[in-house]
Structure formats: C-alpha cells, structure tokens
Design an enzyme around this catalytic site. Structure first.
Site, PDB file in Angstrom:
ATOM      1  CB  ALA A  49      -0.945   0.001   1.203  1.00 57.04           C
ATOM      2  CE1 TYR A  50       4.265   6.071   3.393  1.00 60.30           C
ATOM      3  CE2 TYR A  50       6.255   5.147   2.426  1.00 60.30           C
ATOM      4  CZ  TYR A  50       5.592   6.195   3.034  1.00 60.30           C
ATOM      5  OH  TYR A  50       6.258   7.379   3.274  1.00 60.30           O
ATOM      6  CE  LYS A  54       4.084   8.823   0.963  1.00 60.65           C
ATOM      7  NZ  LYS A  54       3.570  10.146   1.297  1.00 60.65           N
ATOM      8  CB  VAL A  83      11.596  11.755   9.006  1.00 64.48           C
ATOM      9  CG1 VAL A  83      11.297  12.643  10.202  1.00 64.48           C
ATOM     10  CG2 VAL A  83      12.289  12.554   7.909  1.00 64.48           C
ATOM     11  CB  THR A  85       7.215   9.879  11.721  1.00 61.07           C
ATOM     12  OG1 THR A  85       7.176   8.683  10.916  1.00 61.07           O
ATOM     13  CG2 THR A  85       7.981  10.970  10.995  1.00 61.07           C
TER      14      THR A  85
END
Length: 127
Positions: A49-50, A54, A83, A85
């Site tokens: 999915a990710y 993108k 990063v 997160t």
C-alpha cells in the site's frame, strides 16, 4: 491519495492568485519505480500500500505540472528521507527538521525554479 487530489483542487483557485504559488507533495524514495526495480537497491520492506501510494502521488505531481505549465504555479514532490515519526515507531535516522529541509527549499523556489520534479536533499530522485 484522494485527499491530496481534493486539497490541491480546492486550493488551486487561491494559488493562481498568489504572487509565488508553490505546491510541495511529501513523497518517499520508495515511490520511485527506478529505485524499486534496481537490483540491490535498498528501498525498505515490501509494502502493498505505502509504496504504490507514493508512486501514485509522484504521478499526480507530473499531471499537475502538465496542467499548470505556463502559469506561475510550481509543483514538486519531496522525499524527506527516513524521518523518525509515528509511522515507523520513531526508528527513522533523521529528525523532522532535517526531513523538512527539502520541502522548505521547494516551497521557496524562485519563479523560474523547476516544476514537476521529485527531489531529496541530494538532488533529483529518479522516477
């Protein structure tokens, strides 16, 4: 991705009236088809999915750049790097401030700056 499309469409009328309109979509290197298909390239874990989301976002940037050609609206995609997160359990090696640097650079481009590109700190990210 529908959110990025809807928000962009909603703000375009205001941006067209702006003196220096810029759109910066926050993408990821995992959205690069070139990187995804390069043998031995480290693009992190496989994601159904990710990564495709993108890649879609990057394609959306290209389509908006074509639509906005000849205007003063610049649109680009930015890769902030890995990063720390919530998304990755704060395992990222970069601070939010470091990740934001590329977005700030793209948001403050001069009027003759690039549009329709994909960038990270090191420069252009291959599609």
């Amino acid at each position: 991705m529908i959110g990025a499309l809807r928000v962009t469409n909603a703000v375009l009328p205001m941006l067209r009236r702006s003196a220096a309109p810029r759109i910066v979509m926050m993408s990821s290197g995992v959205g690069s088809l070139t990187r995804q298909t390069t043998p031995g390239a480290d693009t992190g874990p496989i994601s159904g999915a990710y990564s495709p989301s993108k890649t879609f976002l990057n394609a959306l940037v290209v389509q908006y750049a074509k639509e906005l050609a000849g205007t003063n609206v610049l649109i680009n995609a930015a890769c902030p790097g890995y990063v720390a997160t919530d998304l990755n359990g704060f395992r990222g090696v970069r601070t939010p401030e470091q990740g934001a640097a590329v977005a700030i650079r793209l948001a403050t481009l001069p009027d003759d700056g690039p549009t329709g590109g994909f960038f990270e700190d090191a420069g252009v990210v291959p599609w």
